[in-house]
Design a protein around this motif. Structure first.
Motif, PDB file in Angstrom:
ATOM      1  N   LEU A  48      41.337  46.126  42.056  1.00  0.00           N
ATOM      2  CA  LEU A  48      42.792  46.280  41.500  1.00  0.00           C
ATOM      3  C   LEU A  48      42.761  47.700  40.710  1.00  0.00           C
ATOM      4  CD1 LEU A  48      44.002  42.961  39.909  1.00  0.00           C
ATOM      5  CD2 LEU A  48      44.594  44.043  42.209  1.00  0.00           C
ATOM      6  N   ARG A  49      41.816  47.868  39.740  1.00  0.00           N
ATOM      7  CA  ARG A  49      41.614  49.243  38.938  1.00  0.00           C
ATOM      8  C   ARG A  49      40.367  49.826  38.909  1.00  0.00           C
ATOM      9  NH1 ARG A  49      46.493  47.465  38.738  1.00  0.00           N
ATOM     10  NH2 ARG A  49      47.804  46.838  36.785  1.00  0.00           N
ATOM     11  N   GLU A  50      40.387  51.057  38.520  1.00  0.00           N
ATOM     12  CA  GLU A  50      39.031  51.713  38.162  1.00  0.00           C
ATOM     13  C   GLU A  50      38.594  51.488  36.839  1.00  0.00           C
ATOM     14  OE1 GLU A  50      36.916  54.309  39.788  1.00  0.00           O
ATOM     15  OE2 GLU A  50      37.125  53.523  41.647  1.00  0.00           O
ATOM     16  N   VAL A  51      37.943  50.592  36.431  1.00  0.00           N
ATOM     17  CA  VAL A  51      37.687  50.503  35.101  1.00  0.00           C
ATOM     18  C   VAL A  51      36.237  50.565  34.695  1.00  0.00           C
ATOM     19  CG1 VAL A  51      39.607  48.912  34.633  1.00  0.00           C
ATOM     20  CG2 VAL A  51      37.615  47.838  35.413  1.00  0.00           C
ATOM     21  N   ASP A  52      36.091  50.556  33.347  1.00  0.00           N
ATOM     22  CA  ASP A  52      34.820  50.502  32.671  1.00  0.00           C
ATOM     23  C   ASP A  52      34.267  49.177  32.331  1.00  0.00           C
ATOM     24  OD1 ASP A  52      34.342  53.442  32.478  1.00  0.00           O
ATOM     25  OD2 ASP A  52      36.142  53.368  31.085  1.00  0.00           O
ATOM     26  N   LYS A  53      35.184  48.250  32.153  1.00  0.00           N
ATOM     27  CA  LYS A  53      34.718  47.131  31.602  1.00  0.00           C
ATOM     28  C   LYS A  53      35.817  46.135  31.979  1.00  0.00           C
ATOM     29  CE  LYS A  53      31.692  48.153  27.826  1.00  0.00           C
ATOM     30  NZ  LYS A  53      31.729  49.697  27.331  1.00  0.00           N
ATOM     31  N   LEU A  70      30.704  42.421  38.008  1.00  0.00           N
ATOM     32  CA  LEU A  70      29.529  42.962  38.768  1.00  0.00           C
ATOM     33  C   LEU A  70      30.062  43.425  40.165  1.00  0.00           C
ATOM     34  CD1 LEU A  70      27.203  39.828  38.648  1.00  0.00           C
ATOM     35  CD2 LEU A  70      26.960  42.020  37.455  1.00  0.00           C
ATOM     36  N   ARG A  71      30.942  43.005  40.721  1.00  0.00           N
ATOM     37  CA  ARG A  71      31.532  43.491  41.936  1.00  0.00           C
ATOM     38  C   ARG A  71      32.219  44.942  41.556  1.00  0.00           C
ATOM     39  NH1 ARG A  71      31.520  45.337  45.977  1.00  0.00           N
ATOM     40  NH2 ARG A  71      32.633  44.883  47.835  1.00  0.00           N
ATOM     41  N   ALA A  72      32.871  44.853  40.550  1.00  0.00           N
ATOM     42  CA  ALA A  72      33.441  46.401  40.361  1.00  0.00           C
ATOM     43  C   ALA A  72      32.909  47.208  39.757  1.00  0.00           C
ATOM     44  CB  ALA A  72      34.748  46.058  39.288  1.00  0.00           C
ATOM     45  N   ASP A 114      37.350  53.343  26.631  1.00  0.00           N
ATOM     46  CA  ASP A 114      37.023  52.616  27.834  1.00  0.00           C
ATOM     47  C   ASP A 114      38.219  51.983  28.533  1.00  0.00           C
ATOM     48  OD1 ASP A 114      34.182  52.563  27.869  1.00  0.00           O
ATOM     49  OD2 ASP A 114      33.749  50.782  26.950  1.00  0.00           O
ATOM     50  N   ARG A 115      38.065  52.194  29.838  1.00  0.00           N
ATOM     51  CA  ARG A 115      39.300  51.552  30.580  1.00  0.00           C
ATOM     52  C   ARG A 115      38.861  50.037  30.991  1.00  0.00           C
ATOM     53  NH1 ARG A 115      43.967  53.358  32.445  1.00  0.00           N
ATOM     54  NH2 ARG A 115      43.302  52.877  34.539  1.00  0.00           N
ATOM     55  N   ALA A 141      40.078  49.963  23.188  1.00  0.00           N
ATOM     56  CA  ALA A 141      39.919  50.299  24.626  1.00  0.00           C
ATOM     57  C   ALA A 141      41.295  50.682  24.905  1.00  0.00           C
ATOM     58  CB  ALA A 141      39.791  48.731  25.151  1.00  0.00           C
ATOM     59  N   ASP A 142      41.042  51.174  26.343  1.00  0.00           N
ATOM     60  CA  ASP A 142      42.641  51.749  27.034  1.00  0.00           C
ATOM     61  C   ASP A 142      42.857  50.524  27.950  1.00  0.00           C
ATOM     62  OD1 ASP A 142      44.373  52.771  28.513  1.00  0.00           O
ATOM     63  OD2 ASP A 142      43.059  54.452  29.214  1.00  0.00           O
ATOM     64  N   VAL A 143      43.717  49.616  27.684  1.00  0.00           N
ATOM     65  CA  VAL A 143      43.980  48.653  28.475  1.00  0.00           C
ATOM     66  C   VAL A 143      44.476  48.940  29.837  1.00  0.00           C
ATOM     67  CG1 VAL A 143      44.961  46.063  28.547  1.00  0.00           C
ATOM     68  CG2 VAL A 143      44.282  47.182  26.597  1.00  0.00           C
ATOM     69  N   ALA A 144      43.778  48.740  30.793  1.00  0.00           N
ATOM     70  CA  ALA A 144      44.430  49.259  32.199  1.00  0.00           C
ATOM     71  C   ALA A 144      45.218  48.157  32.872  1.00  0.00           C
ATOM     72  CB  ALA A 144      42.961  49.650  33.093  1.00  0.00           C
ATOM     73  N   GLY A 145      45.411  46.912  32.293  1.00  0.00           N
ATOM     74  CA  GLY A 145      46.210  45.910  32.784  1.00  0.00           C
ATOM     75  C   GLY A 145      45.631  44.727  32.499  1.00  0.00           C
ATOM     76  N   VAL A 146      46.405  43.428  33.074  1.00  0.00           N
ATOM     77  CA  VAL A 146      46.001  42.201  32.986  1.00  0.00           C
ATOM     78  C   VAL A 146      46.182  41.510  34.289  1.00  0.00           C
ATOM     79  CG1 VAL A 146      46.772  39.857  31.991  1.00  0.00           C
ATOM     80  CG2 VAL A 146      47.057  41.980  30.519  1.00  0.00           C
ATOM     81  N   ALA A 147      44.948  41.085  34.797  1.00  0.00           N
ATOM     82  CA  ALA A 147      45.097  40.142  36.010  1.00  0.00           C
ATOM     83  C   ALA A 147      44.911  38.674  35.730  1.00  0.00           C
ATOM     84  CB  ALA A 147      44.032  41.015  36.869  1.00  0.00           C
TER      85      ALA A 147
END
Ligand code: AMP
Length: 172
Positions: A48-53, A70-72, A114-115, A141-147
């Protein structure tokens, strides 16, 4: 309806009146027990998103968020109910139908900027996710979204996440 949505909907079962009368609980254990469906869900969430955590919300959010991290190629951070984390924490409280609850995160869980993608199983009223967004922002944190796997649209949780970016794999 995509193949993934069919895979998910066929494997989430409704449990009426659990944990209390009037609630229809969305039980994801049949989905978790099916390798093909679980793997497809993890693959989708990880892309979904490029994130750090990836931050998972206790407890079913952990089950999804850890393999997604792990997958990301990202780190995993637990957002826990109050009193469960061993080190210094930041805390956010939110209202439940009756009373209130608190969630916590370790104060050093993120590097500034951190994204982070927040992951949970079900979005209901959105109170938990909203509190998690605010908590993580306070933690730097820089919140990239909620999934979420499933959004219960009739409870209008999406409205509480305006401006955050909500991604639900299925909406009912
Ligand atoms: P809310 O804060 O109302 O959005 O509730 C979200 C949290 O409660 C999530 O962590 C969900 O796991 C859980 N939850 C709320 N309603 C349900 C439901 N009908 N079925 C399964 N889990 C739910």
């Amino acid at each position: 309806m995509t193949d993934l949505q069919t895979l998910i909907l066929d494997r989430i079962r409704d449990i009426p009146d659990y944990p209390k009368p009037g609630v229809i609980f969305k039980d994801i254990t049949p989905l978790l027990a099916d390798h093909e469906a679980f793997a497809a869900v993890v693959e989708e969430l990880a892309g979904l998103r490029e994130v750090d955590k990836i931050a998972g919300i206790e407890a079913r959010g952990f089950i999804l968020a850890a393999p997604v991290a792990l997958r990301a190629g990202a780190g995993f951070v637990p957002v826990r109910k109050k009193g469960k984390l061993p080190y210094e924490t930041l805390e956010a409280s939110y209202d439940l139908e009756y009373g209130s609850a608190s969630i916590e995160v370790h104060r050093d869980a993120f590097r500034p900027g951190d994204r982070v993608l927040i992951v949970d199983d079900v979005l209901a009223t959105g109170g938990t996710a909203r509190a998690a967004v605010e908590l993580l922002r306070r933690a730097g944190a820089d919140v990239a979204g909620v999934a979420v796997l499933m959004e219960l649209s009739f409870l209008r949780g999406r409205e509480r996440l305006a401006g955050v970016g909500l991604h639900s794999l299925v909406t009912v």
